[in-house]
Design a protein around this motif. Structure first.
Motif, PDB file in Angstrom:
ATOM      1  N   ILE B 301      41.326  18.355 -55.198  1.00 33.15           N
ATOM      2  CA  ILE B 301      41.358  18.719 -53.779  1.00 33.15           C
ATOM      3  C   ILE B 301      40.085  18.240 -53.097  1.00 33.15           C
ATOM      4  O   ILE B 301      40.106  17.742 -51.972  1.00 33.15           O
ATOM      5  N   GLU B 302      38.978  18.353 -53.824  1.00 29.51           N
ATOM      6  CA  GLU B 302      37.721  17.972 -53.184  1.00 29.51           C
ATOM      7  C   GLU B 302      37.566  16.468 -53.021  1.00 29.51           C
ATOM      8  O   GLU B 302      36.741  16.010 -52.233  1.00 29.51           O
ATOM      9  N   ILE B 303      38.385  15.701 -53.739  1.00 29.62           N
ATOM     10  CA  ILE B 303      38.378  14.247 -53.512  1.00 29.62           C
ATOM     11  C   ILE B 303      38.750  13.957 -52.062  1.00 29.62           C
ATOM     12  O   ILE B 303      38.213  13.040 -51.440  1.00 29.62           O
ATOM     13  N   LEU B 304      39.667  14.753 -51.523  1.00 25.55           N
ATOM     14  CA  LEU B 304      40.061  14.587 -50.113  1.00 25.55           C
ATOM     15  C   LEU B 304      38.831  14.570 -49.210  1.00 25.55           C
ATOM     16  O   LEU B 304      38.786  13.843 -48.224  1.00 25.55           O
ATOM     17  N   ALA B 305      37.841  15.398 -49.560  1.00 26.71           N
ATOM     18  CA  ALA B 305      36.643  15.481 -48.730  1.00 26.71           C
ATOM     19  C   ALA B 305      35.800  14.222 -48.837  1.00 26.71           C
ATOM     20  O   ALA B 305      34.979  13.942 -47.974  1.00 26.71           O
ATOM     21  N   GLY B 306      36.024  13.445 -49.912  1.00 26.62           N
ATOM     22  CA  GLY B 306      35.203  12.258 -50.095  1.00 26.62           C
ATOM     23  C   GLY B 306      35.776  11.022 -49.426  1.00 26.62           C
ATOM     24  O   GLY B 306      35.125   9.977 -49.396  1.00 26.62           O
ATOM     25  N   ILE B 307      36.995  11.116 -48.895  1.00 23.15           N
ATOM     26  CA  ILE B 307      37.600   9.944 -48.251  1.00 23.15           C
ATOM     27  C   ILE B 307      36.924   9.722 -46.905  1.00 23.15           C
ATOM     28  O   ILE B 307      36.811  10.655 -46.107  1.00 23.15           O
ATOM     29  N   PRO B 308      36.469   8.506 -46.614  1.00 23.42           N
ATOM     30  CA  PRO B 308      35.831   8.250 -45.319  1.00 23.42           C
ATOM     31  C   PRO B 308      36.813   8.496 -44.171  1.00 23.42           C
ATOM     32  O   PRO B 308      38.009   8.212 -44.307  1.00 23.42           O
ATOM     33  N   THR B 309      36.315   8.992 -43.062  1.00 25.80           N
ATOM     34  CA  THR B 309      37.239   9.366 -41.977  1.00 25.80           C
ATOM     35  C   THR B 309      37.941   8.159 -41.385  1.00 25.80           C
ATOM     36  O   THR B 309      39.031   8.290 -40.854  1.00 25.80           O
ATOM     37  N   ILE B 310      37.332   6.977 -41.502  1.00 25.74           N
ATOM     38  CA  ILE B 310      38.005   5.793 -40.964  1.00 25.74           C
ATOM     39  C   ILE B 310      39.295   5.526 -41.741  1.00 25.74           C
ATOM     40  O   ILE B 310      40.294   5.062 -41.190  1.00 25.74           O
ATOM     41  N   VAL B 311      39.284   5.875 -43.051  1.00 23.06           N
ATOM     42  CA  VAL B 311      40.498   5.703 -43.850  1.00 23.06           C
ATOM     43  C   VAL B 311      41.575   6.684 -43.388  1.00 23.06           C
ATOM     44  O   VAL B 311      42.752   6.331 -43.274  1.00 23.06           O
TER      45      VAL B 311
END
Lengths: 265, 493
Positions: B301-311
């Motif tokens: 779930i915390e991987i979601l937090a690591g995705i850059p917002t531009i993605v």
């Protein structure tokens, strides 16, 4: 040496409420309880004594299946409440815990009002039809918990604002509000001062008229003061079980004798 | 002397000081460390610190102050009449600096000697031509007074550099001497080093605080300047956002309300997505999941937090937008025709909600785990089921913390930019239809500052007013969140 006055007052035979046979408890690879057989009588205070880590609290938690919440714990053997095996697949542990109430070592009132703390159990189990019924149950339970006079004017204040002794009596009131048949107490006085301890002990003696009470304690004086039956645990074994007066004045097993005279433990 | 050599010399001096200080301390104790007040390394560190730290601090201050002083002096020599009509002194000064840099480059490239650079005259040589040969392109021919100012600039700079080198070395040597002389076996080096470390920590904290103050001040000054050009009343209460792109002044309408509405609308949708999902995920992870499941699911779930917002923005633009059009657009599954394009409040809100899920879930998870086990035991011991326990005991006990988490998530939603730029469109409008394109404060700050508008025009300065508005809103939310969390935190104690 020990005041066993209450024990002497009542040594008559009562019905067996809980019967444990051949109970084993494992925490992972650790064999915590070995071959425990014990009969707990109705309307009697039974005390479990023994040195730290001897398994008395573990065994107590078997009686209302609180060990189910610990992933690594495994229980074998048979525990019957009124003749019915409580580890049978048909038995709902949630229903069982309503019948076998529990009071913990540290007072643990919910962060709610005093009223809501006591009303919690009755609300969950639908014991009150109307608000008036609920009021009656709450008052009765608080009276049984010997705390009604202290809190009757501030039922809407948070239970966490009470003193330690009051909190523990509130927890006892909360436990009796669900009308349990057996009340388990895990070192209920270890966080309390002597005055609060004495209040709770008086309360335990009163509760005996309605319930079967099982109390785990580190204080041998307390066991002698409040219980009629005493079980001595050592290293996961039930060493000796009998009438309190007899255990404290004429123990049969040398380990019991060493423990109550202060040589081990 | 080049800067890095200077720093290296000071550091070497410090290292030598460490060794000398240590030796001297040992010697004063007759070679037995037990007679020293402190461990030998502390004496060395003490000399190292008094040698290096004051010198480096002087270096930093000098580098900051010298350009200001030189600028001031050179500015004084430029006659008023050489400032062109409509231009400013600042523009002339940037010409001066550019020419001075050009001369430096020319000397480095070997195209000009030092003497030539100092004595060259526009009247005799085509300076622009000479500089262009070494790759320095100038916008116009170099005027004589600019060239003279540039030469003066260079000579002052050289003098300043020399003075700095001397001052620095003298200070470092003085520190070295002072440190070494103080070293005797009774000197309390340990306590002095302790104070030095304290100063270092305070310095680090002050830099963070000073930076914040600097950012806020720059926002405030520019906002005040903006309100000098554009009435505050029209900014706060205007319902139309229509900046003119024709250049300076004119018929711009800069009402903030459509932007604020877009921001709030998108944030609300994002929170409606993120709060329930995040909270339920947190309850599952902390109350129901076995340790094995938890150890896998929580990092995932915390991987979601690591995705850059531009993605996330791309995901909104290319996947979620078209999907929503297929469902709610004209000719879609329901044939409703509510949605005209892929970019809409709903698109950005949904994707932003997904982005916030790990934020809400991991904060709530920590808060739920902080509820004492005694509460769970108490409730289960009364015959409550697990979900009754969660609903009636754990969530109420954790509620203040969860509210704090939600408010922090809201601040993030309000400040989010990339998802909005790509997912919500660029049209500022006041509408209730969530399938229409709208835009937010942050997206408009980007578009106002990335255009080629004059930086002193209200169209560009409005970005600071927007930033300030946003800052005040998120600051308020954060303060409220911290207040709530603090007020109820010690409930179980």
């Amino acid at each position: 040496m020990f005041d066993t006055e209450r024990a002497k007052r009542d040594v008559g035979m009562n019905d067996i409420k809980v019967a444990a046979r051949n109970v084993q408890v494992y925490y992972g690879d650790n064999h915590a309880i070995k071959d425990v057989d014990v009969d707990i009588e109705d309307k009697t205070v039974t005390a479990f004594i023994g040195p730290s880590g001897c398994g008395k609290s573990t065994f107590l938690r078997c009686l209302n299946r609180m060990n189910d919440t610990i992933d690594v714990a495994r229980i074998e053997g048979e525990i019957r409440l009124d003749g019915e095996d409580i580890y049978d697949a048909k038995v709902d542990p949630v229903q069982l815990r309503a019948k076998v109430g529990m009071v913990f070592q540290k007072p643990n009132p919910f962060p709610k009002s005093i009223y809501d703390n006591v009303a919690y159990g009755p609300r969950i189990h639908g014991l009150a039809k109307t608000k008036a019924d609920l009021d009656v149950i709450v008052e009765k339970s608080l009276r049984r918990g010997a705390i009604w006079d202290e809190v009757k004017d501030r039922l809407s204040e948070p239970g966490t604002g009470l003193s330690g002794g009051q909190q523990q009596r509130l927890c006892i009131a909360r436990a009796v509000a669900t009308e349990p048949e057996v009340l388990l107490m895990d070192e209920p006085c270890s966080a309390l001062d002597p005055i609060a301890t004495s209040q709770v002990e008086d309360l335990i003696d009163e509760l005996r008229t309605n319930y079967s009470v099982v109390i785990v304690t580190h204080s041998m004086q307390q066991a002698a003061r409040v219980s009629q039956k005493t079980a001595f645990f050592h290293l996961g074994n039930l060493v000796e079980f009998g009438e309190t007066g007899q255990i404290f004045t004429n123990p049969q097993d040398p380990r019991t004798e060493s423990y109550i005279s202060g040589r081990i433990g | 002397m080049p800067l890095h050599w200077l720093v290296l010399i000071v550091l070497t001096l410090g290292a030598v000081g460490y060794i000398v200080g240590r030796r001297r301390a040992m010697k004063s104790a007759g070679g037995d460390a037990r007679f020293l007040h402190s461990l030998p390394a502390y004496y060395g560190t003490n000399v190292l610190l008094v040698t290096v730290v004051p010198a480096i601090l002087l270096l930093i201050v000098w580098l900051l102050v010298q350009p200001l002083v030189i600028n001031n002096q050179v500015t004084g020599t430029i006659p008023d009449e050489s400032i062109p009509e409509g231009g400013s002194l600042g523009l002339v000064m940037s010409d001066v600096r550019r020419v001075a840099e050009g001369l430096d480059t020319a000397i480095d490239a070997g195209a000009m000697s030092r003497e030539e650079a100092a004595s060259i005259r526009t009247e005799v040589t085509d300076v622009r031509q000479r500089l262009a040969e070494v790759g320095v392109a100038l916008g116009s021919n170099v005027r004589p007074e600019v060239l003279r100012a540039a030469q003066q600039y260079r000579s002052l700079d050289a003098t300043g550099d020399l003075a700095m080198t001397v001052a620095l070395l003298v200070l470092a040597l003085a520190g070295f001497g002072y440190g070494v002389l103080r070293t005797t076996k009774d000197f309390r080096a340990r306590n002095v080093v302790e104070k030095g470390i304290l100063a270092l920590l305070i310095g680090a904290a002050s830099i963070a605080i000073l930076t914040t103050i600097g950012i806020v001040l720059s926002l405030i000054f520019n906002t005040v300047e903006f309100f000098g050009l554009y009435p505050a009343w029209d900014f706060f209460l205007g319902t139309t956002w229509a900046p003119s792109f024709s250049g300076r002044g004119g018929a711009s309408e800069l009402g903030v309300l459509p932007l604020l509405w877009g921001t709030l609308y998108i944030s609300i949708i994002a929170l409606l997505v993120a709060v329930p999902i995040g909270l339920f995920a947190a309850v599952y992870l902390s109350e129901y999941a076995s340790p094995a499941v938890r150890s896998v699911a929580k990092p995932l779930i915390e991987i979601l937090a690591g995705i850059p917002t531009i993605v996330y923005g791309l995901f909104a633009l290319l996947t979620v937008g078209p999907l929503l059009v297929d469902v709610f657009g004209a000719g879609g599954i329901f044939g409703l025709g509510w949605m005209k394009g892929g970019t809409a409040v709903m698109t950005a809100g949904l994707v932003m909600g997904i982005m916030l899920i790990p934020f809400v879930s991991s904060l709530s998870d920590d808060i739920i785990n902080a509820v004492p086990q005694a509460m769970r035991d108490g409730s289960l011991g009364l015959g409550a089921t697990q979900s009754e326990t969660v609903r009636q005991v754990i969530l109420p006990a954790a509620l203040p913390g969860i509210v704090g988490a939600v408010l922090l998530a809201a601040s993030r939603a309000i400040g989010e930019t990339m998802i909005v730029v790509l997912g919500a469109g660029a049209a500022a409008r006041l509408s209730l239809n969530p399938f229409e394109a709208m835009t937010t404060v942050t997206a408009k700050i980007v578009s106002q500052l990335t255009g080629d508008a004059d930086f002193a025009s209200p169209e560009a300065l409005v970005a600071f007013a927007l930033g300030m508005t946003l800052f005040v809103i998120t600051l308020g939310l954060n303060v409220l969140a911290l207040y709530i969390v603090r007020k109820y935190r010690e409930q179980y104690e």
